[in-house]
Design an enzyme around this catalytic site. Sequence first.
Site, short mmCIF file in Angstrom:
data_model
loop_
_atom_site.label_atom_id
_atom_site.label_comp_id
_atom_site.label_asym_id
_atom_site.label_seq_id
_atom_site.Cartn_x
_atom_site.Cartn_y
_atom_site.Cartn_z
N ASN A 45 29.97 42.46 -11.91
CA ASN A 45 29.99 41.53 -13.05
C ASN A 45 31.42 41.17 -13.43
OD1 ASN A 45 30.16 44.25 -13.93
ND2 ASN A 45 29.44 43.75 -15.97
N VAL A 46 31.56 39.91 -13.87
CA VAL A 46 32.86 39.37 -14.26
C VAL A 46 32.67 38.68 -15.61
CG1 VAL A 46 34.74 37.80 -13.66
CG2 VAL A 46 33.52 39.04 -11.84
N GLU A 47 33.24 39.28 -16.65
CA GLU A 47 33.06 38.75 -18.00
C GLU A 47 34.22 37.84 -18.39
OE1 GLU A 47 32.54 42.29 -20.40
OE2 GLU A 47 30.51 42.61 -19.59
N CYS A 56 26.99 37.87 -14.10
CA CYS A 56 26.41 39.16 -13.73
C CYS A 56 26.77 39.51 -12.28
CB CYS A 56 24.89 39.12 -13.87
SG CYS A 56 24.29 39.26 -15.56
N GLU A 58 24.83 40.05 -9.99
CA GLU A 58 23.94 39.32 -9.07
C GLU A 58 24.47 37.92 -8.80
OE1 GLU A 58 23.16 41.09 -11.69
OE2 GLU A 58 21.41 42.35 -11.33
N CYS A 89 18.76 42.15 -14.81
CA CYS A 89 18.36 41.49 -16.05
C CYS A 89 17.42 40.33 -15.74
CB CYS A 89 19.58 41.01 -16.83
SG CYS A 89 20.38 39.54 -16.14
N CYS A 92 18.77 37.36 -13.85
CA CYS A 92 19.11 37.67 -12.46
C CYS A 92 17.87 37.89 -11.60
CB CYS A 92 20.06 38.84 -12.41
SG CYS A 92 21.67 38.34 -13.06
N1 THU Z 1 24.86 42.83 -16.13
C1 THU Z 1 24.84 42.53 -14.80
O1 THU Z 1 25.89 42.31 -14.19
N2 THU Z 1 23.65 42.51 -14.17
C2 THU Z 1 22.46 42.85 -14.74
O2 THU Z 1 21.42 42.70 -14.12
C3 THU Z 1 22.46 43.43 -16.09
C4 THU Z 1 23.65 43.07 -16.91
C5 THU Z 1 26.15 42.83 -16.82
C6 THU Z 1 26.37 41.64 -17.72
C7 THU Z 1 27.41 42.19 -18.68
O3 THU Z 1 28.67 42.01 -18.10
C8 THU Z 1 27.09 43.66 -18.77
O4 THU Z 1 26.26 43.97 -17.66
C9 THU Z 1 26.37 44.09 -20.05
O5 THU Z 1 25.23 43.32 -20.26
#
Ligand code: THU
Length: 140
Positions: A45-47, A56, A58, A89, A92
Amino acid sequence: MTSMDWDTLLVAARDIVTRSYSPYSHYPVGAAAWTTDGRVLSGCNVENASFGLTLCAECSLVSALAASGGGRLARFTCVNAAGDIITPCGRCRQLLYEFGGSELEILSPLGVVALADMLPQAFGPADMGIAVASEEVSHG
Ligand code: THU
């Protein structure tokens, strides 16, 4: 033909989770998948400061799928920073459906399940009249 073992995916996911950029949630995620033609892909994941635009793990994984030649996903798993298996999630699950379909196998906290069990009655390419190749690499 590869055995598409789950251990390979767990190793890949637990490796890439260390490269997550998640300074806002402090919740790193690593994802990994086998493609039907035997490639291993992964993503983290890259915020960013606009939380809703977070990518995410994915998202990163399906980008890697396209960038490495396209094709279809056969097996998938994702982990948190502790290396524990988590579930993808909701958004995804839709991403995974696009590139793996109902038969995509997911190693979840409850064991191996089909994506059909995690995203019942999915809306997808067929509903849009789009035929998705089941095996061959697809460009464009
Ligand atoms: N996140 C994912 O990368 N994939 C998922 O399926 C669940 C959530 C990340 C998004 C965010 O950066 C962090 O988890 C918290 O929600």
